[in-house]
Design an enzyme around this catalytic site. Structure first.
Site, PDB file in Angstrom:
ATOM      1  N   HIS A  97       0.817  -1.217   0.000  1.00 14.79           N
ATOM      2  CA  HIS A  97       0.000   0.000   0.000  1.00 14.79           C
ATOM      3  C   HIS A  97       0.851   1.269   0.000  1.00 14.79           C
ATOM      4  O   HIS A  97       0.345   2.356  -0.282  1.00 14.79           O
ATOM      5  CB  HIS A  97      -1.005  -0.009   1.166  1.00 14.79           C
ATOM      6  CG  HIS A  97      -0.445   0.320   2.504  1.00 14.79           C
ATOM      7  ND1 HIS A  97      -0.174  -0.637   3.458  1.00 14.79           N
ATOM      8  CD2 HIS A  97      -0.119   1.507   3.079  1.00 14.79           C
ATOM      9  CE1 HIS A  97       0.278  -0.055   4.555  1.00 14.79           C
ATOM     10  NE2 HIS A  97       0.325   1.240   4.346  1.00 14.79           N
ATOM     11  N   ASP A 128       0.257  -7.544   1.425  1.00 12.79           N
ATOM     12  CA  ASP A 128       0.651  -6.147   1.593  1.00 12.79           C
ATOM     13  C   ASP A 128       2.163  -5.985   1.688  1.00 12.79           C
ATOM     14  O   ASP A 128       2.683  -5.295   2.575  1.00 12.79           O
ATOM     15  CB  ASP A 128      -0.029  -5.519   2.816  1.00 12.79           C
ATOM     16  CG  ASP A 128      -0.037  -3.987   2.736  1.00 12.79           C
ATOM     17  OD1 ASP A 128       0.505  -3.443   1.752  1.00 12.79           O
ATOM     18  OD2 ASP A 128      -0.557  -3.347   3.660  1.00 12.79           O
ATOM     19  N   GLY A 209       2.853   6.939   7.493  1.00 14.03           N
ATOM     20  CA  GLY A 209       4.242   7.150   7.094  1.00 14.03           C
ATOM     21  C   GLY A 209       5.175   6.133   7.723  1.00 14.03           C
ATOM     22  O   GLY A 209       6.272   5.891   7.219  1.00 14.03           O
ATOM     23  N   ASN A 210       4.753   5.516   8.844  1.00 15.07           N
ATOM     24  CA  ASN A 210       5.534   4.431   9.446  1.00 15.07           C
ATOM     25  C   ASN A 210       5.437   3.148   8.615  1.00 15.07           C
ATOM     26  O   ASN A 210       6.297   2.268   8.706  1.00 15.07           O
ATOM     27  CB  ASN A 210       5.048   4.111  10.860  1.00 15.07           C
ATOM     28  CG  ASN A 210       5.801   4.861  11.940  1.00 15.07           C
ATOM     29  OD1 ASN A 210       5.206   5.553  12.748  1.00 15.07           O
ATOM     30  ND2 ASN A 210       7.132   4.731  11.948  1.00 15.07           N
ATOM     31  N   SER A 211       4.373   3.030   7.845  1.00 19.09           N
ATOM     32  CA  SER A 211       4.160   1.821   7.053  1.00 19.09           C
ATOM     33  C   SER A 211       5.382   1.496   6.209  1.00 19.09           C
ATOM     34  O   SER A 211       5.943   2.367   5.538  1.00 19.09           O
ATOM     35  CB  SER A 211       2.950   1.995   6.127  1.00 19.09           C
ATOM     36  OG  SER A 211       1.759   2.077   6.849  1.00 19.09           O
ATOM     37  N   GLY A 269       2.255 -19.355   0.579  1.00 14.45           N
ATOM     38  CA  GLY A 269       2.111 -19.878   1.931  1.00 14.45           C
ATOM     39  C   GLY A 269       0.757 -19.560   2.542  1.00 14.45           C
ATOM     40  O   GLY A 269       0.545 -19.735   3.731  1.00 14.45           O
TER      41      GLY A 269
END
Length: 359
Positions: A97, A128, A209-211, A269
């Site tokens: 994302h 993600d 923004g930490n993503s 998986g």
């Protein structure tokens, strides 16, 4: 005993020593001949506390010094996120994302204003995760070390590193609050809508923004990629303080290694029934199961005799009411596992055994 637990125990032991020494001096302050010795003991115990605090602070600072150079800021179009340097070839792993629909990116390394260009290698929204690659890897590029996330334990001290709200090279602190969480991202607000299993829950602040950044233990190893914060419906969908989630490092490595080697994900998986489905409601307009719209030929459901039009109401012992609940139930399983599927067909309930396929 792991290092972080040892440090925590050392800190607690010192705090206990301080409490005991204060109580001891108070009770025995007029004991005469033992007064000098007791004061010396108390002073020594009190002196140990700042030393222990200083040791823990030094540990924090060392981890930050060692790992922060491996955490980068990624600009994708008008959006900002974070990433982790994966190898010295210039591969960077981040969230799907974060890259969104972009193919080219601007990357800024920690404590630097120099902007580097990068291109998308592959994005895998179902987990993600994505990998991009710098067009030209700068000298001294420092790859992060990834831990075995199966060894992550509740209570471990962790640091989250990234670029929250565009503030590059930011660090927040917390603990591992839980492991093995299954979380479904919202598809609005930039999320992929993915259902991700075995996530690490942390109290370290996870902000926009930490993503794509790094959740790191006190050994300087990445244990996960911070991906989303929980939201509180009672606060209008605002982030719930102290509840964030990170994709475990072992899954990150599994996916990133495949993308770098093959240019795509060849072995997800992730367990699947190999169907296309939709949520159905009952006469009271309550979610009541997942209607099978299409069955993949030769897939898990097909081999188990499940047909289009069947309504799935249970997977194993887990009740199924929506397509999201089915995804979350499957996220807890592995391809090749055997389980049961309960469904209705023409108003009659049926149950069949199924060997789960792969997504």
């Amino acid at each position: 005993m792991d290092v972080s637990r040892t440090r925590a125990l050392r800190l607690l032991a010192s705090a206990a020593a301080l409490c005991c020494s204060v109580a001891f001096v108070s009770a025995c302050s007029d004991s005469g001949s033992r007064d000098g010795a007791e004061k010396s003991t108390a002073q020594a115990a009190q002196a140990a506390v700042p030393m222990t605090t200083s040791d823990l602070q030094s540990d924090y600072q060392k981890v930050i010094k060692d790992v922060l150079p491996s955490v980068v800021q990624i600009q994708a179009g008008n959006d900002l996120g974070s990433g982790i340097v994966y190898d010295d070839q210039g591969h960077i792993v981040t969230n799907a994302h974060v890259v969104g629909g972009e193919k080219t990116f601007q990357v800024t390394t920690a404590n630097s204003e120099e902007v580097h260009t990068a291109k998308l290698v592959y994005s895998y929204p179902d987990q993600d995760l994505a990998v991009i690659k710098l067009d030209e890897a700068p000298g001294g590029l420092q790859a992060a070390t990834f831990a075995d996330s199966s060894k992550v334990a509740v209570g471990q001290i962790v640091l989250a590193m990234g670029s929250p709200l565009g503030l590059s090279s930011s660090v927040t602190q917390g603990i591992v609050s839980a492991t093995g969480r299954t979380v479904t991202e919202g598809s609005s607000g930039g999320g992929t809508g993915a259902t991700i299993g075995n996530m690490v829950q942390t109290s370290a602040a996870i902000n926009p923004g930490n993503s794509g950044g790094a959740l790191v233990n006190l050994d300087g190893q990445v244990i996960g990629i911070p991906t989303l914060a929980a939201t509180d419906p009672d606060l209008g969908g605002s982030a719930a303080p102290g509840i964030g989630f990170a994709i475990p490092s072992s899954m990150v490595k599994t996916i990133a290694d495949q993308i770098i080697k093959d240019g795509k994900v060849t072995d997800s998986g992730r367990a699947a029934l190999n169907i296309t489905g939709r949520t159905v409601v009952d006469s009271r307009y309550q979610a009541a199961g997942v209607a099978v719209v299409e069955v993949k030929s030769g897939g898990a459901a097909d081999k188990a005799g499940i047909q289009a039009g069947d309504i799935i109401t249970r997977l194993g012992d887990t009740g199924i009411t929506t397509i999201t609940s089915l995804s979350e139930a499957l996220a807890a399983d592995q391809p090749g596992e055997k389980t049961s599927v309960t469904f209705t067909r023409n108003g009659s309930e049926k149950k069949t055994e199924v060997t789960l396929g792969e997504q």
